[in-house]
Design a protein around this motif. Structure first.
Motif, PDB file in Angstrom:
ATOM      1  N   VAL A  60       1.055 -32.454  35.801  1.00 16.39           N
ATOM      2  CA  VAL A  60       1.465 -31.808  37.049  1.00 16.39           C
ATOM      3  C   VAL A  60       0.331 -30.865  37.497  1.00 16.39           C
ATOM      4  O   VAL A  60      -0.231 -30.147  36.671  1.00 16.39           O
ATOM      5  CB  VAL A  60       2.761 -31.009  36.830  1.00 16.39           C
ATOM      6  CG1 VAL A  60       3.247 -30.405  38.145  1.00 16.39           C
ATOM      7  CG2 VAL A  60       3.847 -31.885  36.192  1.00 16.39           C
ATOM      8  N   PRO A  61      -0.023 -30.838  38.806  1.00 15.87           N
ATOM      9  CA  PRO A  61       0.589 -31.586  39.901  1.00 15.87           C
ATOM     10  C   PRO A  61      -0.136 -32.906  40.158  1.00 15.87           C
ATOM     11  O   PRO A  61      -1.317 -33.049  39.875  1.00 15.87           O
ATOM     12  CB  PRO A  61       0.389 -30.646  41.089  1.00 15.87           C
ATOM     13  CG  PRO A  61      -0.928 -29.974  40.787  1.00 15.87           C
ATOM     14  CD  PRO A  61      -0.968 -29.818  39.291  1.00 15.87           C
ATOM     15  N   TYR A  62       0.601 -33.852  40.723  1.00 16.26           N
ATOM     16  CA  TYR A  62       0.044 -35.096  41.239  1.00 16.26           C
ATOM     17  C   TYR A  62       0.953 -35.533  42.381  1.00 16.26           C
ATOM     18  O   TYR A  62       1.762 -36.446  42.254  1.00 16.26           O
ATOM     19  CB  TYR A  62      -0.033 -36.152  40.135  1.00 16.26           C
ATOM     20  CG  TYR A  62      -1.001 -37.269  40.445  1.00 16.26           C
ATOM     21  CD1 TYR A  62      -2.368 -37.034  40.522  1.00 16.26           C
ATOM     22  CD2 TYR A  62      -0.547 -38.560  40.673  1.00 16.26           C
ATOM     23  CE1 TYR A  62      -3.261 -38.057  40.808  1.00 16.26           C
ATOM     24  CE2 TYR A  62      -1.433 -39.595  40.960  1.00 16.26           C
ATOM     25  CZ  TYR A  62      -2.789 -39.332  41.020  1.00 16.26           C
ATOM     26  OH  TYR A  62      -3.678 -40.357  41.311  1.00 16.26           O
ATOM     27  N   VAL A  63       0.828 -34.804  43.473  1.00 18.77           N
ATOM     28  CA  VAL A  63       1.702 -34.980  44.635  1.00 18.77           C
ATOM     29  C   VAL A  63       1.465 -36.373  45.249  1.00 18.77           C
ATOM     30  O   VAL A  63       0.314 -36.797  45.377  1.00 18.77           O
ATOM     31  CB  VAL A  63       1.387 -33.884  45.675  1.00 18.77           C
ATOM     32  CG1 VAL A  63       2.312 -34.007  46.887  1.00 18.77           C
ATOM     33  CG2 VAL A  63       1.489 -32.491  45.052  1.00 18.77           C
ATOM     34  N   PRO A  64       2.542 -37.116  45.613  1.00 20.13           N
ATOM     35  CA  PRO A  64       3.960 -36.727  45.629  1.00 20.13           C
ATOM     36  C   PRO A  64       4.740 -37.189  44.401  1.00 20.13           C
ATOM     37  O   PRO A  64       5.965 -37.216  44.422  1.00 20.13           O
ATOM     38  CB  PRO A  64       4.469 -37.453  46.871  1.00 20.13           C
ATOM     39  CG  PRO A  64       3.707 -38.750  46.841  1.00 20.13           C
ATOM     40  CD  PRO A  64       2.330 -38.415  46.314  1.00 20.13           C
ATOM     41  N   PHE A  65       4.052 -37.545  43.320  1.00 19.42           N
ATOM     42  CA  PHE A  65       4.744 -38.084  42.151  1.00 19.42           C
ATOM     43  C   PHE A  65       5.300 -36.995  41.236  1.00 19.42           C
ATOM     44  O   PHE A  65       6.395 -37.148  40.679  1.00 19.42           O
ATOM     45  CB  PHE A  65       3.805 -39.012  41.369  1.00 19.42           C
ATOM     46  CG  PHE A  65       3.429 -40.231  42.138  1.00 19.42           C
ATOM     47  CD1 PHE A  65       4.271 -41.330  42.179  1.00 19.42           C
ATOM     48  CD2 PHE A  65       2.242 -40.277  42.860  1.00 19.42           C
ATOM     49  CE1 PHE A  65       3.938 -42.461  42.908  1.00 19.42           C
ATOM     50  CE2 PHE A  65       1.897 -41.397  43.597  1.00 19.42           C
ATOM     51  CZ  PHE A  65       2.747 -42.486  43.631  1.00 19.42           C
ATOM     52  N   GLU A  68       5.601 -28.929  40.969  1.00 15.78           N
ATOM     53  CA  GLU A  68       6.534 -27.874  40.599  1.00 15.78           C
ATOM     54  C   GLU A  68       7.576 -27.687  41.698  1.00 15.78           C
ATOM     55  O   GLU A  68       7.310 -27.941  42.870  1.00 15.78           O
ATOM     56  CB  GLU A  68       5.779 -26.566  40.354  1.00 15.78           C
ATOM     57  CG  GLU A  68       4.849 -26.611  39.156  1.00 15.78           C
ATOM     58  CD  GLU A  68       4.175 -25.288  38.884  1.00 15.78           C
ATOM     59  OE1 GLU A  68       4.344 -24.354  39.700  1.00 15.78           O
ATOM     60  OE2 GLU A  68       3.474 -25.168  37.858  1.00 15.78           O
ATOM     61  N   GLY A  69       8.784 -27.235  41.285  1.00 14.33           N
ATOM     62  CA  GLY A  69       9.837 -26.960  42.250  1.00 14.33           C
ATOM     63  C   GLY A  69      11.037 -27.865  42.059  1.00 14.33           C
ATOM     64  O   GLY A  69      11.241 -28.439  40.987  1.00 14.33           O
ATOM     65  N   GLY A  70      11.831 -27.999  43.110  1.00 15.84           N
ATOM     66  CA  GLY A  70      13.017 -28.843  43.052  1.00 15.84           C
ATOM     67  C   GLY A  70      14.225 -28.111  42.550  1.00 15.84           C
ATOM     68  O   GLY A  70      14.156 -26.958  42.111  1.00 15.84           O
ATOM     69  N   ASP A  71      15.360 -28.792  42.599  1.00 11.79           N
ATOM     70  CA  ASP A  71      16.623 -28.176  42.205  1.00 11.79           C
ATOM     71  C   ASP A  71      17.348 -28.984  41.141  1.00 11.79           C
ATOM     72  O   ASP A  71      18.574 -28.916  41.020  1.00 11.79           O
ATOM     73  CB  ASP A  71      17.526 -27.989  43.432  1.00 11.79           C
ATOM     74  CG  ASP A  71      17.805 -29.306  44.162  1.00 11.79           C
ATOM     75  OD1 ASP A  71      17.339 -30.371  43.680  1.00 11.79           O
ATOM     76  OD2 ASP A  71      18.486 -29.269  45.193  1.00 11.79           O
ATOM     77  N   ASN A  72      16.589 -29.768  40.350  1.00  8.50           N
ATOM     78  CA  ASN A  72      17.241 -30.601  39.330  1.00  8.50           C
ATOM     79  C   ASN A  72      17.338 -29.909  37.969  1.00  8.50           C
ATOM     80  O   ASN A  72      17.813 -30.510  37.011  1.00  8.50           O
ATOM     81  CB  ASN A  72      16.502 -31.943  39.185  1.00  8.50           C
ATOM     82  CG  ASN A  72      15.026 -31.762  38.834  1.00  8.50           C
ATOM     83  OD1 ASN A  72      14.663 -30.876  38.090  1.00  8.50           O
ATOM     84  ND2 ASN A  72      14.179 -32.607  39.398  1.00  8.50           N
ATOM     85  N   THR A  77       9.614 -31.521  40.420  1.00  7.94           N
ATOM     86  CA  THR A  77      10.172 -32.527  41.313  1.00  7.94           C
ATOM     87  C   THR A  77       9.084 -33.542  41.638  1.00  7.94           C
ATOM     88  O   THR A  77       8.026 -33.534  41.028  1.00  7.94           O
ATOM     89  CB  THR A  77      10.743 -31.875  42.592  1.00  7.94           C
ATOM     90  OG1 THR A  77      11.452 -32.853  43.352  1.00  7.94           O
ATOM     91  CG2 THR A  77       9.654 -31.243  43.440  1.00  7.94           C
ATOM     92  N   GLY A  78       9.340 -34.421  42.608  1.00  8.04           N
ATOM     93  CA  GLY A  78       8.427 -35.508  42.928  1.00  8.04           C
ATOM     94  C   GLY A  78       9.084 -36.848  42.631  1.00  8.04           C
ATOM     95  O   GLY A  78      10.152 -36.917  42.011  1.00  8.04           O
TER      96      GLY A  78
END
Length: 276
Positions: A60-65, A68-72, A77-78
């Protein structure tokens, strides 16, 4: 995403038996706080690092895969993260994410060490990697692409002679650049978190890597654009320690197919890749 060289695999084999036995013992018996529920929910012996939890490794990070973040509840996330979260739910498991280096993950050493149950890090299925890793069924098809500044004068891979081209170490992007970017100097970086700032700072003239990641940079900054795409017939797969986790791998494949059949896969896909 990547072409790999067989790193330390021969040496790692000697340790695999001990690590595998240790990992299976802890996964099945060292229940900890949620051991009873985890063993019941999992059903088959998946040999999990933590009972009741599917632990994945990802860089991490490797946007959009992955980002950091999200609500899980994992802190990440990604596309990869949300897809594995849905798979974990299908298996009656929680999800945990370990941020690791991609090179150690793609070489198989991180998986052999028992750091996680599965790798989920936009990893291309290649014959070279199959020597060290067991893969799930493919879950995503990708292209490579060339990203540069709008005023660089670079319009194709044929313009890279004498230029510094950034690549992620151990990836298919690096392999493609090595084979096709004649006269270019390839500059290796651990990941996109280092590649993108290097391009913005003028330390490199272009980035050759997975198309979806370069698309995110193109959208974020109008001073940069993708000038060329390359169909390398790449498919991503989830990675497992060689010769281990067979029941888990089969269960993941089954859950992935169920998500495709139900349309839930498409919903997750469209969140990250639908045209905006």
């Amino acid at each position: 995403m990547n072409s790999r060289r067989p790193l330390l695999f021969g040496a790692a084999i000697a340790a695999t038996a001990v690590l595998a036995l240790t990992g299976c013992a802890s996964g099945g018996n060292d229940a900890g706080g949620d051991g009873g529920q985890g063993g019941g929910d999992a059903g088959p012996d998946y040999g999990l690092v933590t009972d009741g939890t599917l632990t994945i490794c990802s860089e991490v990070p490797y946007v959009p895969f992955e980002m950091e973040g999200g609500d899980n509840g994992t802190g990440y996330t990604g596309f990869d993260i949300e897809l594995t979260f849905a798979i974990a739910e299908k298996l009656g498991l929680k999800l945990a994410v370990q941020d690791v280096s991609f090179d150690g993950l793609q070489s198989g050493t991180t998986l052999i060490a028992g750091t996680c149950d599965m790798g989920a890090s936009a990893m291309t299925i290649t014959e070279e990697r199959k020597a060290n890793i067991d893969f799930s069924d493919p879950y995503y098809d990708s292209l490579q692409s060339l990203l540069t500044s709008v005023d660089s004068g670079i319009t194709s891979i044929d313009d890279l002679a004498g230029k510094n081209v950034g690549v992620q170490q151990g990836t298919t992007g690096e392999s493609y650049a090595t084979e096709n970017a004649e006269g270019a100097t390839l500059v290796q970086y651990p990941g996109d978190a280092e590649l993108w700032p290097a391009l913005q700072a003028g330390q490199i003239d272009a980035i050759l890597q997975d198309q979806p990641v370069n698309i995110e940079h193109e959208k974020a900054d109008e001073n940069y654009k993708i000038v060329e795409e390359y169909d390398t017939e790449e498919s991503y797969g989830f990675a497992f320690a060689k010769g281990e986790k067979q029941e888990l791998r089969e269960a993941v494949n089954k859950a992935l197919q169920e998500l495709r059949d139900s349309g839930d896969y498409d919903t997750i896909y469209d969140t990250y890749f639908a045209a905006k």
